[in-house]
Structure formats: C-alpha cells, structure tokens
Enzyme design. Structure first.
Site, PDB file in Angstrom:
ATOM      1  N   ARG A   1      -8.022  -6.342  -6.673  1.00  0.00           N
ATOM      2  CA  ARG A   1      -8.656  -6.545  -5.570  1.00  0.00           C
ATOM      3  C   ARG A   1      -8.922  -5.437  -4.754  1.00  0.00           C
ATOM      4  NH1 ARG A   1      -4.207  -8.020  -1.281  1.00  0.00           N
ATOM      5  NH2 ARG A   1      -3.090  -6.361  -2.174  1.00  0.00           N
TER       6      ARG A   1
ATOM      7  N   SER B   1      -0.078  -0.790 -10.074  1.00  0.00           N
ATOM      8  CA  SER B   1       1.291  -1.431 -10.584  1.00  0.00           C
ATOM      9  C   SER B   1       1.446  -1.121 -12.032  1.00  0.00           C
ATOM     10  CB  SER B   1       1.198  -2.760  -9.957  1.00  0.00           C
ATOM     11  OG  SER B   1       0.938  -2.721  -8.604  1.00  0.00           O
TER      12      SER B   1
ATOM     13  N   ASP C   1       3.418  -0.143  -4.827  1.00  0.00           N
ATOM     14  CA  ASP C   1       3.203  -1.024  -3.754  1.00  0.00           C
ATOM     15  C   ASP C   1       4.401  -1.309  -2.772  1.00  0.00           C
ATOM     16  OD1 ASP C   1       5.046  -1.986  -5.838  1.00  0.00           O
ATOM     17  OD2 ASP C   1       4.211  -3.783  -6.064  1.00  0.00           O
TER      18      ASP C   1
END
Length: 498
Positions: free
Chosen positions: A108, A176, A229
């Site tokens: 994203r 991540s 995150d």
C-alpha cells in the site's frame, strides 16, 4: 376359543415387550452417545480453565519473561526487540507525509495530511498494488524499483501532477518481515516469509535499499522511519491520546509493544535516548509458560503446524488458530459418537473453519441456531444437524474463545505490571490498592478479533476487571485503533522528519 384369545394376548404382550426393549435400547444408546459428547466438552472446559488465580500466574510469568528478555539477547521466549522509537506523535505534527506498507503479496501507498491539531478523522488517501509474482523472487533492485515507481505514480496524481519535484518528502516504511532494527530508520532483513525469496536482500539494510531505489527513480523522498505494524498502532494511539503506553494487535496474528524506560533495557546499557524511554517490540506471540492452560487439541495443532514449539501464545489466542481448534473438537466428538451422522472428510481438513465463521456460530442468536446449521453444512458438508448438537457446537466455540480472550487480557496486565500500571507498585505502609493514585492508562488495540468479535471483546474486558479489580481496571482504557501499518508509519515519519 379361550386358548386362541390367550395365545393372541401372549403374542401381543411379547410384541409389546420387544418394541419396548427396542425403544429402551435406543434411549440407552442415545444417552451413551450424548454422554460421550458431554465428556468431550467437559474435558475441554477443564483443559481451558482460566480462573482468575491462574490468570494472575500468567500475568506474573509474562512480567518475568519481559524482564529476562530485556536483560540479555536470547534470555527469554520474548524477543523484546529494540525499535529506537522514542518520539511518538502527539497531534502537533503538521504537513504531508507518506507511508509504504509491504506486508505480503500486496503493498500500500498512503498519504496523510496533518493540520497540527489532533483529529479523530485523519485526512488520508491510499492505493493498493499487488506485487507481481516474478518480482517476489527476483532481485532487491527489481522489488524496490517497482515500489518506488508506484510511489512516483501516486505522487504524480497529486493536484495537477506538476509537483513531483516540489521539495523533500518524508516517508514511513512498514516492512512486515523479520528485521533486526539498527536505528529508527534502518534495519537488517533476517529472512523472508510469505512467499518472498529474494536471496540478495537477506542481511542487507531494508531502508537503505528502498532509499537507493527512490533516488534511482528521481524522487526526493527520505525514509524517515522503518516501522513494525505494532509500533505503528502505538503511534496512532499516542497521536490520539498521549496516555497511550502500549499497543496490541490481535487479529489473524498477535503481537504487542509498549513504552519502556531506557535504563530498564539492561542488554543495551549506555544507550542514550532523548526522552529516556523507548518503544519495545515484544513479539509476544512466542510467549510461553507452564501456567498456560494447554489441551490435547493445542498440542496436536502445534505438532501439525509449520513451526512446532514456536509461537505458543499466538496459537492459543489469535484468529489464525481459533477456528481450527474448534474444528478439531468437533472432529473428536464425531469420532466419539454419530451425533453429526457419518464422518465428513471435510472435518479432517486443517483451517477449513475460519475464525470469522466460528464467531458467526458463537454469536448466532436465532432460536433454532440456523446460522450454525448453515455453516456446518456449507463448510463441513454436515446436513441436518439436530438442535441439541448445534448447541454443543456453540458451547465449544464459547470455551475456545473465552480462553483466548482471557489469556490476552492476562498478557495485557503483564505489560501493565512490568511498567507499574497494574496498581501493585509502590504500595507501602499497609495502603490498599484502592488508596493508590492510579494514572490513566490507555492501551491501543488493532485487529478484527477484538474490534469485530463482540463476545471476545467482552470476555477480555471482564477478565481485565477480574485480574485488576474494578477500582484499578476503571483507569485502564482499551481503545480500538485502525491502520497502524499505514497511518501509523506516516505519523512516525512526521515525528522523525528532518
């Protein structure tokens, strides 16, 4: 004639006795069947016992493991990773900031506009892009050039598209994958997961590789923060509420981070941080203690997993696994009795029952539990399940979910105990817990298991009240946050902007 009448009467009596014997036999068989099922449920309840005394033992074990993980590398099942984040956003940040989130087969790109005043509704735009399969196994240059060119296209769409070269931009990068953090804006890739296999990247600085690609693509963008995150979730929570001291992700997976005093991080003595505090990424999914209530279903699930003897806490409390634990119990009940009819092959398929569907069965409030019947039919191909059996399925869902939520609550209290926010610190001279001045303490929580599963959320809150006592628990606020991996990374870019 009399003999005939007597003969008929005897025949009728014998037939009646035979029918009665069949009926009684069926009832006895049925009772035995349900007794076996009841035994399975009773054993499950006993194995998943989370009485408050046991939860307090888990709390203590969590705090002890946190101390050990801060004392030395490898000293605990908890990694207690340093993030070098000591400057969390507080709402005064101003300007436009960007975030990239690479978390799997999609990534994203996100832009956040900050006004300098905290707002509950942050102005942001986001675009999602799939990562081409060939790029996932190509070279680091190919991967980061693809990401950088996507960011370039995203920036070019701003306004009239003429602002691509207007001044330096600041970026937060959520990556991540397992990384050894070297500073707030650098980290070494330990290994790839989730289908990526770019050999030349392992052992290299992830942020530096992205920075080089941004320069190659003609972008004046600085990677200001390399973010996990969970740390992003804490950043979002702290932006909205400065009393936020910890963040929990509890969705498909689970993790936690919190603000720790630098002088308590013994394994990194001499580290100077301007605020005297640092965010520590616990990696709490790997927590383990003999006090955790483990069942034969947990043992079998762990043994069949790709990572046996690893992530033990996560396998008991996160959304990835709860549905499969329920499936394993239903399979056992089916093997013990014919209450579900013939054994469906689908019952032996790992992870066929996803946790959202398990939650839908658990929260089915129709009188005849028709949602339970539908899911059992659709997922396991078990038709016409009797209502009594459906009620037992709901009970199994309840036992598994209640244990998960209560253990998650114990984990949270373990963090609060470590930082002196559980009401037990500084009690002297016979003062009671209720006499103490408790600080308002906010824990940011992200993840669908908590935000979308009402019963899970209620069980967690109830357990928090039981462990802490209501006088202390009323000072602990659990706040749902969203998009730590996106907005959180952009907020940290703002905090560390040059």
């Amino acid at each position: 004639m009399g003999r005939v009448v007597v003969g008929v009467a005897v025949t009728v009596a014998v037939a009646t006795c035979a029918v009665a014997a069949v009926v009684v036999g069926r009832r006895v068989k049925s009772r035995r069947k349900w007794k076996k099922v009841a035994n399975v449920v009773r054993e499950l309840e006993e194995g998943c016992d989370t009485r408050v005394g046991r939860l307090r033992q888990v709390v203590d074990a969590m705090a002890v493991e946190m101390h050990a993980g801060l004392a030395s590398e490898g000293g605990s099942k908890l990694k207690m990773l340093l993030t070098f984040v000591d400057n969390l956003p507080n709402g005064t940040e101003k300007g436009t900031y960007y975030a990239l989130h690479l978390g799997g087969t999609n990534f994203r790109v996100l832009r956040v506009q900050l006004s300098g005043q905290p707002t509950s509704d942050l102005d942001n735009e986001v675009e999602r892009q799939p990562i081409p399969q060939n790029v996932m196994t190509s070279t680091s240059e190919d991967l980061f050039d693809f990401i950088a060119s996507s960011l370039k296209d995203f920036i070019a769409k701003e306004g009239d598209g003429s602002n691509i070269s207007q001044g330096r931009r600041e970026l937060g990068f959520t990556f991540s994958f397992p990384v050894k953090q070297m500073s707030v804006s650098s980290g070494i890739l330990i290994k790839w997961t989730k289908g990526f296999s770019i050999v030349d990247m392992v052992g290299r600085d992830v942020a530096a590789c992205l920075q080089e690609a941004l320069i190659r693509n003609g972008l004046d963008v600085r990677v200001a923060a390399l973010v996990n995150d969970t740390v992003g979730t804490l950043a979002v929570g702290h932006y909205h509420d400065p009393d936020t001291v910890a963040a929990i992700i509890i969705g498909t997976g689970t993790n936690a981070c919190y603000l720790e005093r630098v002088d308590a991080i013994i394994k990194c003595q001499g580290l100077l941080m301007s605020s005297g505090r640092m965010v520590v990424n616990m990696e709490w999914g790997n927590f383990w203690s003999s006090h955790l209530p483990r069942t034969s279903y947990d043992i079998d699930l762990d043994a069949a997993s790709p990572n046996p003897n690893d992530q033990g806490f996560e396998k008991m409390i996160s959304g990835m696994y709860l549905g499969d634990l329920v499936r394993r119990v239903i399979l056992r009940m089916t093997l013990e009795s014919d209450m579900f009819g013939p054994i469906s092959p689908k019952l032996s398929m790992p992870f066929i029952l996803r946790t959202p569907l398990m939650a839908a069965m658990h929260e089915d409030n129709t009188p005849d539990l028709r949602e339970v019947a539908r899911i059992l039919n659709d997922i396991f191909e078990i038709p016409d399940v009797p209502l009594k059996a459906r009620k037992i399925v709901v009970k199994v869902c309840d036992v598994v979910t209640r244990r998960a939520a209560r253990l998650a609550a114990a984990g949270i209290v373990g963090i609060l105990k470590k930082i002196g926010r559980d009401g037990s610190g500084g009690i002297t001279g016979g003062r009671s817990r209720s006499d103490m001045k408790m600080k308002r303490t906010v824990v940011a929580i992200e993840g669908g298991l908590y935000s979308k599963y009402t019963l899970f959320r209620e069980y967690l809150r109830d357990a928090l009240n039981e462990i802490l006592g209501e006088d202390i628990a009323k000072h602990v606020i659990l706040k749902v946050t969203e998009d730590g991996s996106g907005i959180g990374a952009a907020l940290l870019a703002a905090s560390y902007s040059s």
